[in-house]
Design a protein around this motif. Structure first.
Motif, PDB file in Angstrom:
ATOM      1  N   GLU A  78       8.690   2.164   5.378  1.00 41.24           N
ATOM      2  CA  GLU A  78       8.017   2.048   6.329  1.00 41.24           C
ATOM      3  C   GLU A  78       9.202   1.981   8.180  1.00 41.24           C
ATOM      4  O   GLU A  78       8.647   1.894   9.478  1.00 41.24           O
ATOM      5  CB  GLU A  78       7.908   0.335   6.150  1.00 41.24           C
ATOM      6  CG  GLU A  78       6.768   0.011   5.468  1.00 41.24           C
ATOM      7  CD  GLU A  78       6.413  -1.590   5.495  1.00 41.24           C
ATOM      8  OE1 GLU A  78       7.773  -2.439   5.539  1.00 41.24           O
ATOM      9  OE2 GLU A  78       5.441  -1.708   3.907  1.00 41.24           O
ATOM     10  N   ARG A 122       0.141  -2.419   2.958  1.00 38.82           N
ATOM     11  CA  ARG A 122       0.847  -3.147   4.071  1.00 38.82           C
ATOM     12  C   ARG A 122       1.100  -5.254   3.114  1.00 38.82           C
ATOM     13  O   ARG A 122       1.780  -5.534   3.912  1.00 38.82           O
ATOM     14  CB  ARG A 122       0.869  -3.032   5.756  1.00 38.82           C
ATOM     15  CG  ARG A 122       1.379  -1.608   5.955  1.00 38.82           C
ATOM     16  CD  ARG A 122       1.027  -1.594   6.912  1.00 38.82           C
ATOM     17  NE  ARG A 122       2.056   0.261   7.874  1.00 38.82           N
ATOM     18  CZ  ARG A 122       3.369   0.205   8.113  1.00 38.82           C
ATOM     19  NH1 ARG A 122       4.316  -0.691   7.747  1.00 38.82           N
ATOM     20  NH2 ARG A 122       4.267   1.003   8.074  1.00 38.82           N
ATOM     21  N   TRP A 131       8.742  -5.057  -1.686  1.00 37.56           N
ATOM     22  CA  TRP A 131       9.234  -3.935  -0.900  1.00 37.56           C
ATOM     23  C   TRP A 131      11.530  -4.108  -0.578  1.00 37.56           C
ATOM     24  O   TRP A 131      11.638  -4.860  -1.945  1.00 37.56           O
ATOM     25  CB  TRP A 131       9.218  -4.978   0.871  1.00 37.56           C
ATOM     26  CG  TRP A 131       8.025  -5.013   1.167  1.00 37.56           C
ATOM     27  CD1 TRP A 131       7.655  -4.322   1.788  1.00 37.56           C
ATOM     28  CD2 TRP A 131       6.631  -5.801   0.359  1.00 37.56           C
ATOM     29  NE1 TRP A 131       5.568  -4.050   2.540  1.00 37.56           N
ATOM     30  CE2 TRP A 131       5.557  -5.181   1.021  1.00 37.56           C
ATOM     31  CE3 TRP A 131       6.630  -6.136  -0.626  1.00 37.56           C
ATOM     32  CZ2 TRP A 131       4.497  -5.339   0.859  1.00 37.56           C
ATOM     33  CZ3 TRP A 131       5.530  -7.157  -1.589  1.00 37.56           C
ATOM     34  CH2 TRP A 131       4.127  -5.907  -0.110  1.00 37.56           C
ATOM     35  N   ARG A 161       8.740   0.062   1.144  1.00 37.68           N
ATOM     36  CA  ARG A 161       7.464  -0.686  -0.378  1.00 37.68           C
ATOM     37  C   ARG A 161       7.600   0.213  -1.430  1.00 37.68           C
ATOM     38  O   ARG A 161       7.208   1.514  -1.242  1.00 37.68           O
ATOM     39  CB  ARG A 161       6.483  -1.170   0.650  1.00 37.68           C
ATOM     40  CG  ARG A 161       5.362  -0.839   0.685  1.00 37.68           C
ATOM     41  CD  ARG A 161       3.908  -1.023   1.514  1.00 37.68           C
ATOM     42  NE  ARG A 161       2.895  -0.519   1.784  1.00 37.68           N
ATOM     43  CZ  ARG A 161       2.847   0.188   2.399  1.00 37.68           C
ATOM     44  NH1 ARG A 161       3.771   0.187   4.298  1.00 37.68           N
ATOM     45  NH2 ARG A 161       1.811   0.909   2.954  1.00 37.68           N
TER      46      ARG A 161
END
Length: 741
Positions: free
Chosen positions: A31, A617, A60, A41
């Protein structure tokens, strides 16, 4: 730091053993990357020892990134799990599952190929720096219709006496130029060819019988060092920044398939003509210049403002390698992402020393617009900031109370002041060397390509700042890093390298003799000691024919990759192993031992498991099956046929197919209307009540769950990036780097 056994392949997914079961981690989806800090993640599954179906989730995390470009491997370590989600589980065991992950994952590290990591960064936020102060004015551009080498002096020729001989040698050139003080003759040697002149600036003519007392002073060249030319090349002399474009005879213009472009075939410099305008373009040190004729004037063209036809250059053509210098191409984007990944190392404090020599007392010059001064009468890079001294040597920061030392490994530097050093300063590259963290025994450091004078510029990598840095002359000659004069080019496997196939001996021979140094000629006391840069040292491969397609930076990259493999013996140690500066020569003695940095447990590749599970996400887990995305529902995978899928299907229809679908829907509506119109009012009311009763009965008998919604667009990008990374990994030349099964 994770140490990967030589026999192990870097495959995904990978698994971690925990007391309660096995954790399977699918390839992380970055990310953001800031310095050596990776935030990402990953889809995970937990397979409990007491059996049952795997439980899928997403985690994450934030981690440190260790990289080794010699092996092509990055290590994800010091993992801190920030969040875990379990969309596949709705029971009270979620807290237990999360505790298993948070306990087991930080004790382990993951290894990933740089190709996979680089490709995956396409979907991440990557740190970028503006380099608006790079200089883009062209050098002097000379053309020759016969094979020629550029004998370039850094200003007026300067000579120094060779002890116990009648000769003096030129200091400010990487070529071997000797002056016989008794006869007055000048000699230029490549090992294979010798030339003679009455003046250091020429004209130079081939010498069939060079003085034996001079020849005896030089080591004989190896086959790999010799020029590929069959006759002595012409010598072109320059004393200012210059680039030479030589052809083997008159320029042989050829049509480029698939693009509205012509190119010169019998050269090793990209030289292109656009058919529609007649404009000519040449590529020098990663920069494009345009003119109507060879006489100029030449003007700089940004890589993101080139004619659209440049993006159509076929990758498999003689100019396929130039695509890395065309903004918006896959090759350029890969190079930009690769440049965002630092080369890192763990440096031991104890026993890591630095000795710096000056020509007399240290002299410092203030850098305009900063609070920094740099030492001018040394080949090292020494800064003075607030009466304390800092030096960078081969990617490591040192500090001292005195300019002459003693020096110790620095664990912090005044980054704010250092960051203000502009590209117009010859020490600008030190702004790309960083300290990430430190312990009492070890300092973790790294550098990005800017330290090796490679910079991102409007979507492509360019070499050098374009600024001319005057050398230092005193009792010694200290050259500064140049942008021009060495035919610098780039390819994704050896990075920046210099020269053309027929100039090889001139560079290697001259540098090995000494130039302005007691040892190999070095343009600066850093970065491996060579002209060239990027992450790697210079590479010139004997390609045989003088043909642009044979240039390792320009030609068909599939053929070039094979040639690099075949000519590995010709690279003289400057192979992919040279991509990690910290491992070159004596620098490896600075590296901390595995005991000092700590040995992590090693996540293992999972056999017979596809790397096809992703987390979007929002933490929704999805699996790619053929051309379809699947989501987890009640412990099983089901096709995701959401409204998004229907939209995708409609978007893929032709106009006639859309009209047919509309006709079918209208026909069904008409049939229903006909049935209703034939009913009495009582029958219509009864039909409506029956429908309500059936709906209520179904709701009572079945727990209706909403099908998970996925970020289809984001997942598609992640899927393409993962496949692209795996493909690039397979294309990597096998020269002792990445291991694969």
């Amino acid at each position: 730091m994770l140490f990967v056994p030589a026999a192990q392949a870097i495959e995904w997914p990978q698994e971690i053993s925990a007391p309660e079961g096995t954790i399977v981690v699918y390839q992380p989806q970055p990310e953001s990357l800031q310095g050596d800090t990776l935030k990402a993640r990953a889809a995970i599954s937990l397979e409990m020892k007491d059996g049952g179906e795997p439980i899928f989730g997403a985690m994450w995390f934030e981690a440190r990134l260790d990289t080794d470009r010699a092996s092509g491997i990055a290590t994800v370590r010091d993992i801190k799990v920030s969040k875990v989600g379990w969309p596949d589980s709705k029971d009270a065991g979620e807290q237990r599952f999360t505790a298993i992950i948070e306990s087991a994952v930080p004790e382990n590290g993951f290894a990933i190929s740089l190709e996979r990591l680089t490709a995956s960064l396409a979907t991440a936020e990557v740190e970028e720096k503006s380099l608006e102060e790079l200089k883009t004015e062209p050098p002097a551009i000379e053309f020759s219709e016969q094979l020629a080498v550029l004998l370039i002096y850094d200003g007026k020729p300067h000579f120094s006496k060779v002890e116990n001989s009648p000769y003096e040698r030129a200091l400010n050139t990487p070529f071997l130029v000797a002056h016989n003080t008794q006869s007055g003759n000048y000699y230029l040697g490549s090992g294979k060819w010798w030339y003679q002149a009455k003046d250091a600036l020429g004209p130079w003519v081939p010498a069939t019988s060079p003085p034996q007392d001079l020849v005896s002073l030089i080591d004989a060249p190896t086959d790999a060092e010799e020029s590929t030319a069959k006759t002595p090349p012409q010598v072109v002399v320059a004393t200012r920044p210059t680039e030479l474009i030589a052809t083997d005879g008159k320029p042989d213009w050829q049509s480029l398939p698939g693009a509205e472009l012509l190119y010169v075939k019998n050269t090793e410099t990209p030289w292109i003509r656009q058919l529609s305008t007649g404009n000519m373009y040449v590529l020098l040190s990663g920069r494009w210049y345009r003119a109507k004729s060879q006489d100029g004037p030449w003007t700089f063209v940004r890589a993101d403002e080139l004619p659209e036809g440049f993006k159509d250059i076929p990758p498999a053509s003689d100019l396929g390698g130039t695509r890395v210098s065309v903004a918006g191409t896959e090759e350029a984007e890969e190079a930009m992402l690769d440049a965002s990944i630092p080369q890192t190392a763990a440096i031991k404090r104890e026993g890591t020393n630095l000795q710096i020599e000056y020509d007399g007392e240290p002299k410092f010059e203030h850098i305009k617009g900063t609070d920094v001064a740099y030492a001018v009468n040394t080949g090292a890079q020494v800064l003075k900031i607030e009466n304390r001294y800092y030096a960078v040597d081969n990617g490591v920061w040192f500090e001292s109370d005195q300019a002459t030392g003693p020096w110790i490994v620095a664990d912090t530097v005044p980054e704010e002041q250092i960051a203000k050093i502009p590209p117009s300063s010859p020490v600008y590259n030190v702004t790309h060397v960083h300290i990430y963290e430190a312990t009492p025994e070890v300092v973790y450091v790294g550098y990005t390509p800017g330290y090796m004078w490679s910079f991102p510029y409007y979507g492509v990598p360019v070499y050098g700042t374009g600024w001319y840095y005057p050398p230092y002359f005193g009792s010694f000659y200290y050259p500064r890093p140049p942008t021009w004069g060495f035919h610098v080019g780039y390819n994704p496997w050896t990075g920046w390298n210099f020269g053309v196939s027929w100039s090889n001996g001139f560079f290697n021979f001259g540098m090995s003799w000494g130039g302005g140094w007691g040892g190999a000629y070095r343009p600066w006391g850093c970065c491996g000691g060579w002209y060239g840069g990027g992450y790697r040292g210079p590479v010139v491969i004997n390609t045989g024919d003088i043909n642009i397609g044979n240039n390792i930076n320009i030609g068909n990259q599939t053929n070039i990759r094979n040639r690099i493999d075949q000519h590995n013996h010709n690279l003289k140690g400057q192979t992919l192993q040279g991509r990690n500066l910290y491992q070159q020569g004596g620098n490896s003695q600075r590296l901390a031992s595995s005991d000092a940095v700590g040995r992590l447990k090693e996540a293992r590749p999972v056999d017979n498991r596809e790397n096809n599970v992703f987390a979007d996400r929002n933490g929704t887990i999805a699996r790619r099956s053929g051309d379809t995305w699947q989501t987890r529902e009640n412990g099983t995978w089901r096709n995701s046929d959401s409204f998004e899928t229907a939209q995708d299907k409609v978007a893929g229809m032709s106009e006639s197919e859309r009209q047919q679908a509309r006709d079918n829907i209208q026909g069904s509506v008409s049939q229903a209307q006909d049935r209703v119109s034939g009913m009495s009012e009582q029958q219509r009311q009864q039909a409506m009540q029956n429908a309500r009763d059936r709906g209520q009965q179904y709701s009572q008998q079945h727990q209706v769950q909403q099908r998970p919604q996925i970020d289809r667009s984001g997942l598609n990008r992640d899927y393409r990036a993962r496949n692209l990374g795996a493909t690039r990994e397979m294309r990597r030349p096998q020269m002792g780097g990445l291991r694969r099964r």
